[in-house]
Design a protein around this motif. Sequence first.
Motif, PDB file in Angstrom:
ATOM      1  N   LYS A 155     157.447  66.185  58.058  1.00 25.99           N
ATOM      2  CA  LYS A 155     156.005  66.590  58.257  1.00 25.99           C
ATOM      3  C   LYS A 155     155.103  66.625  56.996  1.00 25.99           C
ATOM      4  O   LYS A 155     153.812  66.010  56.971  1.00 25.99           O
ATOM      5  N   GLU A 156     155.852  66.927  55.630  1.00 21.29           N
ATOM      6  CA  GLU A 156     155.061  66.899  54.477  1.00 21.29           C
ATOM      7  C   GLU A 156     154.870  65.412  54.064  1.00 21.29           C
ATOM      8  O   GLU A 156     153.971  64.896  53.587  1.00 21.29           O
ATOM      9  N   ARG A 157     155.807  64.467  54.383  1.00 20.56           N
ATOM     10  CA  ARG A 157     155.493  63.113  53.955  1.00 20.56           C
ATOM     11  C   ARG A 157     154.533  62.560  55.270  1.00 20.56           C
ATOM     12  O   ARG A 157     153.408  61.754  54.537  1.00 20.56           O
ATOM     13  N   PHE A 158     154.351  63.003  56.086  1.00 20.93           N
ATOM     14  CA  PHE A 158     153.318  62.256  56.983  1.00 20.93           C
ATOM     15  C   PHE A 158     151.960  63.019  56.776  1.00 20.93           C
ATOM     16  O   PHE A 158     151.084  62.078  56.885  1.00 20.93           O
ATOM     17  N   THR A 159     151.844  64.240  56.339  1.00 19.80           N
ATOM     18  CA  THR A 159     150.657  64.714  55.810  1.00 19.80           C
ATOM     19  C   THR A 159     150.152  64.332  54.428  1.00 19.80           C
ATOM     20  O   THR A 159     149.057  63.721  54.513  1.00 19.80           O
ATOM     21  N   ALA A 160     151.210  63.762  53.724  1.00 18.85           N
ATOM     22  CA  ALA A 160     150.578  63.055  52.302  1.00 18.85           C
ATOM     23  C   ALA A 160     150.269  61.635  52.752  1.00 18.85           C
ATOM     24  O   ALA A 160     149.203  61.131  52.170  1.00 18.85           O
ATOM     25  N   SER A 161     150.840  61.010  53.694  1.00 13.39           N
ATOM     26  CA  SER A 161     150.288  59.637  54.069  1.00 13.39           C
ATOM     27  C   SER A 161     148.942  59.780  54.794  1.00 13.39           C
ATOM     28  O   SER A 161     148.112  59.041  54.637  1.00 13.39           O
ATOM     29  N   TYR A 162     148.529  60.876  55.383  1.00 16.87           N
ATOM     30  CA  TYR A 162     147.526  61.136  56.126  1.00 16.87           C
ATOM     31  C   TYR A 162     146.507  61.393  55.098  1.00 16.87           C
ATOM     32  O   TYR A 162     145.190  60.703  55.191  1.00 16.87           O
ATOM     33  N   LYS A 163     146.685  62.116  54.249  1.00 14.27           N
ATOM     34  CA  LYS A 163     145.754  62.347  52.955  1.00 14.27           C
ATOM     35  C   LYS A 163     145.463  61.083  52.493  1.00 14.27           C
ATOM     36  O   LYS A 163     144.075  60.905  52.282  1.00 14.27           O
ATOM     37  N   ALA A 164     146.446  60.262  52.364  1.00 14.28           N
ATOM     38  CA  ALA A 164     145.894  58.918  51.580  1.00 14.28           C
ATOM     39  C   ALA A 164     145.103  58.377  52.795  1.00 14.28           C
ATOM     40  O   ALA A 164     144.080  57.249  52.200  1.00 14.28           O
ATOM     41  N   ALA A 165     145.240  58.068  53.903  1.00 12.06           N
ATOM     42  CA  ALA A 165     144.725  57.387  54.796  1.00 12.06           C
ATOM     43  C   ALA A 165     143.226  57.835  54.808  1.00 12.06           C
ATOM     44  O   ALA A 165     142.025  57.128  55.052  1.00 12.06           O
ATOM     45  N   GLN A 166     143.041  59.130  54.798  1.00 13.03           N
ATOM     46  CA  GLN A 166     141.400  59.891  54.829  1.00 13.03           C
ATOM     47  C   GLN A 166     140.899  59.337  53.514  1.00 13.03           C
ATOM     48  O   GLN A 166     139.477  59.267  53.447  1.00 13.03           O
ATOM     49  N   ALA A 167     141.573  59.065  52.465  1.00 17.00           N
ATOM     50  CA  ALA A 167     140.895  58.886  51.045  1.00 17.00           C
ATOM     51  C   ALA A 167     140.312  57.476  51.195  1.00 17.00           C
ATOM     52  O   ALA A 167     139.230  57.271  50.471  1.00 17.00           O
ATOM     53  N   PHE A 168     140.939  56.528  51.788  1.00 18.89           N
ATOM     54  CA  PHE A 168     140.450  55.251  52.021  1.00 18.89           C
ATOM     55  C   PHE A 168     139.660  55.035  53.394  1.00 18.89           C
ATOM     56  O   PHE A 168     139.262  53.863  53.636  1.00 18.89           O
ATOM     57  N   GLY A 169     139.283  56.321  54.217  1.00 14.52           N
ATOM     58  CA  GLY A 169     138.482  56.142  55.320  1.00 14.52           C
ATOM     59  C   GLY A 169     139.137  55.448  56.516  1.00 14.52           C
ATOM     60  O   GLY A 169     138.416  55.065  57.370  1.00 14.52           O
ATOM     61  N   SER A 170     140.242  55.415  56.470  1.00 14.86           N
ATOM     62  CA  SER A 170     141.016  54.952  57.748  1.00 14.86           C
ATOM     63  C   SER A 170     141.104  55.832  58.674  1.00 14.86           C
ATOM     64  O   SER A 170     141.166  57.061  58.693  1.00 14.86           O
ATOM     65  N   LYS A 171     140.885  55.388  60.022  1.00 15.81           N
ATOM     66  CA  LYS A 171     140.902  56.017  61.076  1.00 15.81           C
ATOM     67  C   LYS A 171     142.096  55.803  62.092  1.00 15.81           C
ATOM     68  O   LYS A 171     141.919  56.215  63.443  1.00 15.81           O
ATOM     69  N   ASP A 172     142.990  55.160  61.711  1.00 15.64           N
ATOM     70  CA  ASP A 172     144.177  54.620  62.594  1.00 15.64           C
ATOM     71  C   ASP A 172     145.503  54.700  61.692  1.00 15.64           C
ATOM     72  O   ASP A 172     145.397  54.200  60.607  1.00 15.64           O
ATOM     73  N   MET A 173     146.388  55.335  62.249  1.00 18.86           N
ATOM     74  CA  MET A 173     147.615  55.350  61.396  1.00 18.86           C
ATOM     75  C   MET A 173     148.652  55.400  62.465  1.00 18.86           C
ATOM     76  O   MET A 173     148.658  55.900  63.907  1.00 18.86           O
ATOM     77  N   ILE A 174     149.894  54.554  62.124  1.00 20.79           N
ATOM     78  CA  ILE A 174     150.808  54.309  63.030  1.00 20.79           C
ATOM     79  C   ILE A 174     152.146  55.065  62.470  1.00 20.79           C
ATOM     80  O   ILE A 174     152.314  55.231  61.175  1.00 20.79           O
ATOM     81  N   PHE A 175     152.984  55.660  63.402  1.00 28.93           N
ATOM     82  CA  PHE A 175     154.455  56.333  63.043  1.00 28.93           C
ATOM     83  C   PHE A 175     155.371  55.778  63.801  1.00 28.93           C
ATOM     84  O   PHE A 175     155.044  55.745  65.121  1.00 28.93           O
ATOM     85  N   HIS A 176     156.558  56.091  63.394  1.00 29.30           N
ATOM     86  CA  HIS A 176     157.590  55.560  64.467  1.00 29.30           C
ATOM     87  C   HIS A 176     157.933  56.844  65.128  1.00 29.30           C
ATOM     88  O   HIS A 176     157.923  57.824  64.939  1.00 29.30           O
ATOM     89  N   THR A 177     158.656  56.501  66.453  1.00 24.22           N
ATOM     90  CA  THR A 177     159.262  57.553  67.149  1.00 24.22           C
ATOM     91  C   THR A 177     160.312  58.367  66.459  1.00 24.22           C
ATOM     92  O   THR A 177     160.513  59.456  66.673  1.00 24.22           O
ATOM     93  N   GLY A 178     161.051  57.584  65.771  1.00 17.44           N
ATOM     94  CA  GLY A 178     162.182  58.001  65.158  1.00 17.44           C
ATOM     95  C   GLY A 178     163.365  58.148  65.912  1.00 17.44           C
ATOM     96  O   GLY A 178     164.451  58.673  65.597  1.00 17.44           O
ATOM     97  N   TYR A 179     163.438  57.746  67.065  1.00 14.28           N
ATOM     98  CA  TYR A 179     164.541  57.634  68.343  1.00 14.28           C
ATOM     99  C   TYR A 179     165.729  56.938  67.684  1.00 14.28           C
ATOM    100  O   TYR A 179     165.480  55.718  67.492  1.00 14.28           O
ATOM    101  N   LEU A 180     166.685  57.589  67.643  1.00 13.35           N
ATOM    102  CA  LEU A 180     168.366  56.702  67.369  1.00 13.35           C
ATOM    103  C   LEU A 180     169.116  56.892  68.594  1.00 13.35           C
ATOM    104  O   LEU A 180     169.488  57.898  68.935  1.00 13.35           O
TER     105      LEU A 180
END
Length: 251
Positions: free
Chosen positions: A81-106
């Motif tokens: 969650k900490e890492r996802f939140t940091a990347s979201y903060k960056a996306a917001q700073a650049f005005g991006s409204k689309d974010m892609i994350f992996h399921t993480g399924y193994l």
Amino acid sequence: MIYFSQLLETAQIEKLLKRYPVGLEVISFGIGEVLDDVEHSISYYQKEFASFKDNTPLAFHGPFLDLQPGSCDGKVRSLTKERFTASYKAAQAFGSKDMIFHTGYLPNVYIDKYWLENVAAFWKEFLEDKSKECMFYIENVLDTDWELLKEIVDRVNQPNLKACLDIGHVNAYSHKTVEEWIKVLGQRIGYVHLHNNDGTRDAHKGLEHGTLPIESILQQLKHYAPHAKWSLEIGDEKMLEESLQWLIKKY
């Protein structure tokens, strides 16, 4: 809307963005070291992307290496969650409204039932304080079929959470065809990673360099997920440009 993924050097990216009316899927903020000091990294990439960032639609690919939103360990989920939140903060700073994350399924690591419960709870909590204008897409990677991805989207049940269908991953890791994935997921698909391979590994080759029937797949996408955005996730400049030209000509 067509994007291409940031798998090339910035100089190569700038050259292509001058030639073609496409967006860029930023992957720089998917790297842990970049997120360690996210404010510094935002400032650095504002300068790195200065020549195109104001005129180019940007999507952001979130971090995934060693992260697991479905982990049974609460500390692992907390770091995720900490890492996802940091990347979201960056996306917001650049005005991006689309974010892609992996399921993480193994496969074969967790009991699917418990993994799914953890992932659904993670995304419900994560989205609580996020902008409703930002779309989040969950991408299949090692997933052997669509069932868990479908269940994540349905259980979280938020209009700004959809699936990112990676057709190259399906070809390399799933026992179902891409066409089957598309028919079942339908309009849950909001974003698509387009690339090709020979079915044995995730090679990120051009659209016409592999065993996937690309034209048929794109027709299926237009029918079942007509509003999805497409991103070319191709690591070779020549193959990427050939694929861009092919897509722009046809679509």
